[in-house]
Structures are given as structure tokens and as C-alpha cells.
Design an enzyme around this catalytic site. Structure first.
Site, PDB file in Angstrom:
ATOM      1  N   SER A   1       0.798  -1.240   0.000  1.00 42.42           N
ATOM      2  CA  SER A   1       0.000   0.000   0.000  1.00 42.42           C
ATOM      3  C   SER A   1       0.824   1.280   0.000  1.00 42.42           C
ATOM      4  CB  SER A   1      -0.924   0.025   1.214  1.00 42.42           C
ATOM      5  OG  SER A   1      -2.008  -0.824   0.982  1.00 42.42           O
TER       6      SER A   1
ATOM      7  N   LYS B   1       0.377   3.429  -2.942  1.00 44.46           N
ATOM      8  CA  LYS B   1      -0.837   4.207  -3.199  1.00 44.46           C
ATOM      9  C   LYS B   1      -0.566   5.713  -3.212  1.00 44.46           C
ATOM     10  CE  LYS B   1      -3.862   0.763  -0.952  1.00 44.46           C
ATOM     11  NZ  LYS B   1      -4.533   0.467   0.338  1.00 44.46           N
TER      12      LYS B   1
ATOM     13  N   TYR C   1      -3.436  -2.502 -10.289  1.00 50.15           N
ATOM     14  CA  TYR C   1      -3.376  -2.274  -8.836  1.00 50.15           C
ATOM     15  C   TYR C   1      -2.562  -3.384  -8.151  1.00 50.15           C
ATOM     16  CZ  TYR C   1      -4.790  -2.226  -3.956  1.00 50.15           C
ATOM     17  OH  TYR C   1      -4.770  -2.243  -2.579  1.00 50.15           O
TER      18      TYR C   1
ATOM     19  N   TYR D   1      -4.592   4.734   7.778  1.00 52.91           N
ATOM     20  CA  TYR D   1      -5.969   4.198   7.872  1.00 52.91           C
ATOM     21  C   TYR D   1      -6.636   4.597   9.200  1.00 52.91           C
ATOM     22  CZ  TYR D   1      -3.706   1.229   4.377  1.00 52.91           C
ATOM     23  OH  TYR D   1      -2.996   0.755   3.325  1.00 52.91           O
TER      24      TYR D   1
ATOM     25  N   VAL E   1       1.116  -3.721   3.970  1.00 49.89           N
ATOM     26  CA  VAL E   1       0.986  -5.005   4.682  1.00 49.89           C
ATOM     27  C   VAL E   1       2.211  -5.908   4.584  1.00 49.89           C
ATOM     28  CG1 VAL E   1      -1.515  -5.342   4.812  1.00 49.89           C
ATOM     29  CG2 VAL E   1      -0.303  -6.037   2.767  1.00 49.89           C
TER      30      VAL E   1
END
Ligand code: GLN
Length: 322
Positions: A65, A68, A190, A242, A260
Site C-alpha cells: 500500500s 498508493k 493495482y 488508515y 501489509v
């Protein structure tokens, strides 16, 4: 360099947190469960290109992530701020990274850091076909890192064949007309962006590039247009961690992004990029050792964006933080 206060501190942190065995390996992406829980690297790259590292900073792992934030910058360059905002919001959620929620009224995913928003963001990347889109994305990452990168096929296929939740989100967004119908291509891209292999030093250089307003401090190449750096950093600050973002902002006080596979980056504007890699994760999906290390580095060097004590001390000629 070896005797600098930063180097000494990183060595101390590495020693201090190596015995910490809390956390779990992610198992929802089968390939990631194969990581060695002892891997632990810490790297700081200053905004003028000095590199400090301790531990496993050459070990390769998938960026997950953390990608992103950088792909968001690319989408802004490709489509412009106004258009991107019609497709992906900028509102933090109290939800986990894999939340299936979208904004009830606008139908946009809440922000580009949760998976739904990241998939929508990736679907905005320009290119005539999947190969061109992937190559453009790899070029973008390479500008930040300063070396050639590749996608790990085993993690990519592992995630592609098990990522039903991400697939469901893409279908939901297609239902609301928020992404274009070629969702399999968007999902593949992605999963590929998440499977780009980096090491801890690469991540620190990427963070330092943001700290240096988009110019890689080592290669001197521009990685992203300067006008979009503030958008990337804002989203990292409010949403990068998050449903832990508020607590992180309170304690560490820096724009950040976790992944992760165990990486975390933090950006101290004009000062440095910080990266930690250690695969054992907490319940929010962030590296346990990574959180501790970032907290301590921020405290030690007075990096919290709203820690005004250093500025006051400088102005008053006190030369120290009170
Ligand atoms: N590829 C992962 C996923 O989509 C990324 C999640 C993460 O790093 N938090 O689930």
C-alpha cells in the site's frame, strides 16, 4: 557519517526493537505469509541526500500500500486535481484499509489510501494498453527510487487469484459509475503496483523525494510535479495510516504510509524521509517495530509538524528544545 547522531540513534533503535516479537504476518495474501518475521531495517535519507541505515536495508519486499501515495501523485499529473477529486474523495475514514464503504452521497470512495480509493485512483492512470500503463507506472517509481524496479510475479499472482474483496470493491464502484468498465485491467495494474519490489533504502529515498518537494535528493531527478506534493502529503497525513491515522498524527505528527508487507514511510518536510521495514503487523495492518521506530525518531529529532518548541528555541537563541 558513521559517528553522526542520526546513525548512532538508528543503531540504538535497531538493537532496542530487534527483540520485539509482537504482531502477526498477514495471511490473506498467501505469499506474504512467507516473510521472515526477524527482518528489520531502518533507513533515513535526508532532504540533501545523506543516507543512514541500520539492519536489513537491502532485503527486497513488495511495496504494497505504500505505492498508493505515489500512484495518487501520478493520477493527479495524468488527470489534474479537479478530475481526480470527482472520482476519489479526500476524507479520512475510521475504517480499515479494506473497507467496502463508499460515500453515500457522492458514491466516491473516501480517499486514495483505502483499497477502494486506491483501485479507483489506479484506474485513472493513462496509457494506450495495460503494458504502457504498467511501464509508465514503473518509470514513475524508478524516478523516485533512482534505479530499475520490477514486479514480483509470485506476489502479483497470489494477490490476483485471492483478492476477491478488492474485486468486489471494483464491481461496486463500477455499479456506481465511479470507474470505467475495464475493471480487470485496473485490478491487475493495482495488484502489480502493490507487487513492485523495493528495499528499505528505496523507500527512504522515495520519502526523502517527497520531503524535497518531488526531487530525488540523490539522482536530482524530478519524480513528481511540485504542485502535487502537498496533495500527496496531506492525504498521507490524514489517511495514510488508515484507522490509526489520528493517533499517528497525534504522536508522530508526520505524513506517512504503511503497507501489509511491513514497510512504513514517514516524511519530515525539508528534512528527511524515514523508512522502516519489519513484517510483523499490528491489528491495523502496520509494522509493529515500524511504528515504534518512527515514534522515537520523531521525538528524538523534534520532527512532529506541530512541535513548535525547536522554532521558538531557535528564535530566542536558546539553541535547544525546551
Ligand atoms: N495489496 C494489498 C491489498 O490490496 C495492499 C494492502 C496494504 O498494504 N494495506 O489488500
Amino acid at each position: 557519517m558513521l559517528n553522526s547522531p542520526i546513525q548512532t540513534f538508528l543503531d540504538e533503535l535497531h538493537l532496542k526493537f530487534q527483540p520485539l516479537k509482537e504482531g502477526v504476518l498477514p495471511n490473506y495474501i498467501p505469499e506474504l505469509a512467507k516473510a521472515n518475521p526477524d527482518w528489520f531495517g531502518i533507513c533515513v535519507v535526508t532532504a540533501d541526500g545523506q543516507i543512514y541505515q541500520a539492519g536489513d536495508c537491502d532485503q527486497l519486499f513488495t511495496i504494497q500500500s505504500i505505492s498508493k501515495a505515489f500512484v495518487y501523485g501520478m493520477a493527479l499529473e495524468d488527470r489534474g486535481r479537479d478530475y481526480v477529486l470527482t472520482r476519489v474523495g479526500v476524507e479520512p475514514t475510521g475504517d480499515a484499509f479494506n473497507s467496502i464503504q463508499v460515500d453515500e452521497v457522492s458514491k466516491r470512495p473516501y480517499n486514495p489510501m483505502v483499497n477502494a480509493g486506491a483501485i479507483a485512483t489506479t484506474s485513472l492512470i493513462k496509457g494506450i494498453d495495460p503494458t504502457e500503463r504498467l511501464n509508465r507506472m514503473l518509470d514513475m517509481f524508478q524516478r523516485y527510487v533512482g534505479r530499475d524496479l520490477f514486479v514480483d510475479m509470485s506476489v502479483f499472482t497470489s494477490e490476483r487469484s485471492t483478492g476477491h474483496r478488492n474485486r468486489a470493491m471494483a464491481h461496486l464502484m463500477l455499479n456506481f459509475g465511479m470507474i470505467e468498465p475495464n475493471i480487470d485491467e485496473a485490478l491487475d495494474l493495482y495488484f502489480q503496483q502493490c507487487s513492485v519490489m523495493v528495499n528499505c533504502q528505496d523507500l527512504a529515498v522515495m520519502a526523502a523525494t517527497l520531503a524535497n518537494c518531488g526531487i530525488n535528493p540523490i539522482s536530482k531527478a524530478r519524480a513528481v510535479e511540485s504542485r502535487y506534493v502537498r496533495n500527496i502529503l496531506t492525504i498521507m497525513y490524514t489517511c495514510g495510516m488508515y484507522n490509526f491515522a489520528g493517533e499517528w498524527a497525534y504522536t508522530v505528527g508526520l505524513p506517512a504510509k504503511s503497507g501489509v508487507s511491513g514497510g512504513i514511510i514517514a516524511v519530515a518536510p525539508h528534512k528527511m524521509g524515514i523508512a522502516v521495514f519489519s513484517p510483523l503487523l499490528d491489528s491495523h495492518g502496520s509494522s509493529v517495530r515500524g511504528l515504534k521506530v518512527c515514534e522515537e525518531i520523531s521525538e528524538q529529532f523534534g520532527l512532529h509538524l506541530f512541535d513548535l518548541r525547536a522554532d521558538i528555541a531557535r528564535e530566542e537563541g536558546l539553541g535547544a528544545r525546551g
